[in-house]
Write an enzyme that holds these catalytic residues in place. Structure first.
Site, PDB file in Angstrom:
ATOM      1  N   ASP A 172      -8.451  -5.223  -2.810  1.00  0.00           N
ATOM      2  CA  ASP A 172      -7.869  -5.454  -1.484  1.00  0.00           C
ATOM      3  C   ASP A 172      -8.215  -4.362  -0.475  1.00  0.00           C
ATOM      4  O   ASP A 172      -8.185  -3.179  -0.785  1.00  0.00           O
ATOM      5  CB  ASP A 172      -6.356  -5.580  -1.568  1.00  0.00           C
ATOM      6  N   ASN A 215      -5.538  -6.611   9.201  1.00  0.00           N
ATOM      7  CA  ASN A 215      -6.580  -7.367   8.526  1.00  0.00           C
ATOM      8  C   ASN A 215      -5.984  -8.158   7.360  1.00  0.00           C
ATOM      9  O   ASN A 215      -5.361  -7.562   6.495  1.00  0.00           O
ATOM     10  CB  ASN A 215      -7.649  -6.411   7.983  1.00  0.00           C
ATOM     11  N   HIS A 252      -9.014 -10.535  -1.716  1.00  0.00           N
ATOM     12  CA  HIS A 252      -8.958 -10.336  -0.260  1.00  0.00           C
ATOM     13  C   HIS A 252     -10.139 -11.128   0.296  1.00  0.00           C
ATOM     14  O   HIS A 252     -11.283 -10.695   0.195  1.00  0.00           O
ATOM     15  CB  HIS A 252      -9.086  -8.832   0.030  1.00  0.00           C
ATOM     16  N   ARG A 303      -0.312   4.358  -0.727  1.00  0.00           N
ATOM     17  CA  ARG A 303      -1.134   5.483  -0.224  1.00  0.00           C
ATOM     18  C   ARG A 303      -1.232   6.697  -1.152  1.00  0.00           C
ATOM     19  O   ARG A 303      -2.026   7.583  -0.893  1.00  0.00           O
ATOM     20  CB  ARG A 303      -0.644   5.966   1.147  1.00  0.00           C
ATOM     21  N   ASN A 361      -6.354   0.613  -3.393  1.00  0.00           N
ATOM     22  CA  ASN A 361      -7.264   1.339  -2.489  1.00  0.00           C
ATOM     23  C   ASN A 361      -6.718   2.710  -2.087  1.00  0.00           C
ATOM     24  O   ASN A 361      -6.576   3.036  -0.915  1.00  0.00           O
ATOM     25  CB  ASN A 361      -7.588   0.512  -1.245  1.00  0.00           C
ATOM     26  N   HIS A 412      -2.866 -12.577   1.349  1.00  0.00           N
ATOM     27  CA  HIS A 412      -2.647 -12.800   2.794  1.00  0.00           C
ATOM     28  C   HIS A 412      -3.471 -13.916   3.453  1.00  0.00           C
ATOM     29  O   HIS A 412      -4.297 -13.679   4.328  1.00  0.00           O
ATOM     30  CB  HIS A 412      -2.839 -11.500   3.584  1.00  0.00           C
ATOM     31  N   ASP A 472       1.924  -6.885   2.435  1.00  0.00           N
ATOM     32  CA  ASP A 472       0.754  -6.104   2.860  1.00  0.00           C
ATOM     33  C   ASP A 472       1.209  -4.868   3.648  1.00  0.00           C
ATOM     34  O   ASP A 472       0.564  -4.467   4.620  1.00  0.00           O
ATOM     35  CB  ASP A 472      -0.221  -6.947   3.690  1.00  0.00           C
ATOM     36  N   HIS A 528       0.863  -1.184   0.000  1.00  0.00           N
ATOM     37  CA  HIS A 528       0.000   0.000   0.000  1.00  0.00           C
ATOM     38  C   HIS A 528       0.901   1.235   0.000  1.00  0.00           C
ATOM     39  O   HIS A 528       1.608   1.482   0.965  1.00  0.00           O
ATOM     40  CB  HIS A 528      -0.922  -0.002   1.217  1.00  0.00           C
TER      41      HIS A 528
END
Lengths: 435, 317
Positions: free
Chosen positions: A152, A278, A179, A62, A92, A232, A305, A60
């Site tokens: 995800d 998560n 996910h 961001r 995301n 994951h 992750d 990620h």
């Protein structure tokens, strides 16, 4: 390139365990021989191992949207510190990477950062809402040439939408990275469902919420002849389902995170949300099954992750805290400590799960190449004997949310070479940027 | 003892000490003068992120009877509703001189975070955190049981206790199961399967889906409140069916053995988990629980804030 650029790795241990000199010229491995004449930039590598650069299929970054947590540049720096020469940026962001415009933006930012390859992952559904397919074809045909699609953070829980996505990506040999989290079974879930959650009064995230989706999607993918990748994997039951599917010859691959290989739900007893993630941390039985699954090939790869968050998102009560932990800069040390040093798997297997196989799943042709003459010099050089005490303040990532602050681990990345240039030397950024 | 976060933090001796202190305080405040000077000049802040008038009033009365200054901070209408974090709120209160912070919060572990994150140095008392614990409720329940079965009892092993209802979401149940078992009582947990927490076997208390099978054997029947929001989450079909299986109605009340008491942490849903007749019966000690709550909370404040020896300052009698 007008001038010849050479790097000589002196007395480096090769994947087969032998020691040799290795010369890199113009971005490729040029010579491997017991002694080579000194040339170009010399790096003494006595006691160090050279491995193909690591490839992360689950990062990620961001950006765009939450640049206070991480940017493509700082995430790339963290990747390089962790020995990665390629990473895959999850969709995301804000805006969501569900159009060609956003994936091309991330792709270009990766090129500008110039420290490793940055491959955007596209969203499966518009806005990650799980209702309508995103512009998958446009993303696949964009400059970023997206091949992995994932919602995800959220599960593609609608069986019909999942089936359509699996079918749709076949035209360009894409893959859906799921996910696996049944949403109704995990409403308001805070941690692994079990005795610890019951005692702490934190709402449980049951293993079956992951396993039921994995079972469904394996059957769905098989029925339409598509490729499925499971993000994951975290439970013993999930390992067993994937093992069964592979024994049937079904086209499924799976990843495990470093943190699920080492931490358990007992950590939540502190109520410190640094451990909130998560899927949640599970039990020791799950950890043992994940390690066994990674060693025997049931689980194909390690993926971090990596989920950076600003301090305030964790400096609060558990229920309000953000999900996730950073992972790029500690992944190798954890995998080495838990899997290789412990004797569960070989160096060769580590190379497969950290580099070769993720490159293959993502279709990243320049990555995961054998260490032999002519290969592109995307390399990481590690010190297996290093005794490492993790300090969150040493991280290059903007996210300091590592659960391993103060942990003692074995093995560390020392140098990273990207396309024949040293981007990390003695665990410091060299300032070299590729164009 | 610096904080009171969970029953699990207490030793048997510490728990009994709190109960003994509460009994002593009852003796000292039962006369015309209800107030002791022991915590004069100390500040207790009630930090309530959930509506709970009765618990807040109980802590407020306890602090005032020990002559502490009391400040109430409720989330509603405060800076919390403007997005201020728990950390900032707590640090603000500490800057205002809070010696003890009594916290009620909807998030499990909020009191632990306050005590252990290094944000503040005040003593922290957990007045209920999410579905985790409510230690002063368990202490007041144990105090109430002691008053009925032996005011100086140090071993509860002669007692059989039933805790009935929504165990899964109940902080009262978690604290009571831990404390009563620690004191030696034989605790049985009774609920429909959907409201029994996973892994309850590890709590050491047997559980049953059947309220009726051993009803005559219990010395204490503790009924838990059914949160009305659970009604629409399919934990059970409806209130009527719940009452039939797990409500303390008149016929069940009549089967209790002589001397058995009925407890409820309040507020009660009359007609759901407890019938009006049971709530108002001679066996019901619900009102006593409220009175005892003040005494036990006085004892906790007294111990955490390190008041002087009760025998030297207490009083005038």
């Amino acid at each position: 390139m007008s001038t010849t650029h050479e790097i000589l790795l002196k007395s480096v241990t090769l994947p087969d365990g032998s020691t040799s000199d290795l010369l890199i010229r113009d971005g490729k491995i040029a010579e491997i021989s017991s002694t080579l004449p000194t040339a170009g930039e010399v790096i003494e590598c006595v006691g160090l191992r050279v491995l193909p650069g690591f490839v992360d299929l689950h990062t990620h970054l961001r950006e765009p949207g939450k640049e206070n947590a991480e940017t493509v540049l700082t995430g790339s720096q963290a990747a390089v510190r962790g020995g990665y020469t390629a990473l895959s940026a999850m969709a995301n962001t804000n805006p969501v990477a569900d159009t060609a415009g956003v994936v091309e933006q991330v792709w270009r930012l990766g090129i500008e950062a110039g420290l490793c390859e940055v491959f955007p992952i596209g969203a499966v559904s518009e806005g990650l809402e799980g209702v309508k397919l995103a512009e998958i074809g446009a993303m696949a045909n964009s400059a970023a040439k997206v091949r992995i699609f994932s919602d995800d953070g959220k599960c593609v829980s609608d069986a019909l939408l999942m089936r359509r996505a699996l079918e749709y990506v076949k035209s360009f040999d894409g893959v859906i990275a799921q996910h696996a989290q049944e949403p109704r079974l995990t409403e308001n879930a805070q941690m692994n469902e079990g005795p610890v959650a019951s005692e702490l009064g934190l709402a449980g995230w049951p293993a079956v919420a992951e396993e039921s989706i994995i079972a469904r999607d394996i059957l769905l993918a098989h029925s339409v002849g598509s490729r499925l990748h499971i993000c994951h994997l975290s439970t013993k039951g999930s390992v067993e389902i994937v093992r069964w599917a592979k024994s049937q010859g079904m086209a499924v691959t799976a990843e495990v995170t470093p943190h699920h290989l080492i931490l358990t739900d007992e950590a939540a007893r502190s109520y410190d949300p640094i451990y909130k993630v998560n899927p949640p941390l599970r039990t020791q039985a799950d950890v043992d099954a994940l390690r066994a699954g990674l060693a025997d090939g049931t689980i194909d790869i390690v993926a971090t992750d990596h989920a950076p968050h600003p301090g305030e998102d964790k400096d609060c009560e558990w229920a309000s805290a953000a999900l996730g932990m950073v992972g790029l800069e500690t992944a190798f040390s954890i995998v080495y400590t838990t899997m290789v040093e412990s004797g569960l798997m070989s160096w060769q297997r580590l190379i497969e799960v950290m580099s070769v196989k993720p490159a293959e799943i993502g279709g990243y042709a320049n990555q995961g190449q054998e260490i032999s003459i002519g290969s592109i010099a995307n390399l990481t050089i590690v010190d297996p004997k290093a005794e490492r005490v993790i300090d969150r303040n040493d991280l290059f990532s903007k996210g300091k949310n590592t659960p391993f602050h103060g942990s003692h681990l074995r093995g560390d990345v020392v140098h990273t070479i990207f396309r024949g240039k040293v981007v990390l030397r003695d665990q410091e950024m060299t300032g070299v940027v590729h164009e | 003892m610096k904080h009171l976060l969970s029953i699990h933090d207490l030793s048997v001796e510490q728990a009994l000490d709190i109960l003994d202190t509460a009994a002593q305080l009852e003796g000292l405040t039962s006369g015309a003068v209800k107030k002791l000077p022991t915590l004069r000049g100390r500040t207790v802040v009630n930090l309530f992120f959930e509506d709970s008038t009765r618990t807040r009033l109980s802590f407020e009365s306890a602090a005032k009877r020990l002559s502490a200054d009391v400040t109430n901070f409720t989330a509603k209408g405060s800076s919390v509703s403007k997005g201020e974090s728990l950390k900032d709120t707590a640090q603000t209160l500490q800057a205002m001189g809070a010696d003890a912070i009594v916290i009620r919060h909807p998030a499990s572990g909020a009191a632990n975070r306050l005590a252990e994150s290094g944000w503040v140095s005040s003593a922290i008392i957990n007045a209920g955190d999410g579905t985790h614990e409510h230690p002063t409720q368990a202490l007041l329940d144990a105090f109430t049981i002691r008053k009925h079965f032996g005011p100086t009892m140090r071993d509860f092993s002669s007692l059989k206790v039933a805790i009935v209802g929504d165990i899964l979401h109940s902080r009262v149940a978690r604290s009571n199961i831990a404390l009563l078992q620690m004191l030696g009582a034989k605790v049985t947990v009774i609920a429909p399967p959907t409201l029994i927490p996973l892994g309850i076997e590890e709590w050491g208390a047997p559980f049953s889906y059947d309220f009726d099978s051993e009803l005559e054997e219990f010395d204490v029947v503790m009924m838990l409140r059914v949160q009305l929001e659970r009604m629409n989450e399919s934990f059970f079909p409806n209130g009527r069916e719940y009452s039939r299986g797990y409500g303390l109605d008149e016929s069940r009340l009549a089967r209790l053995k002589p001397g058995a008491i009925v407890m409820h942490p309040g507020p009660m849903n009359r007609g759901l988990e407890i019938s009006a007749a049971s709530a108002d019966s001679i066996r019901s000690v619900v009102v006593e629980q409220v009175a005892n709550g003040v005494l036990v909370r006085m004892a906790v404040l007294y111990q955490l804030l390190g008041g002087p020896d009760l025998n030297s300052t207490g009083g005038t009698q």
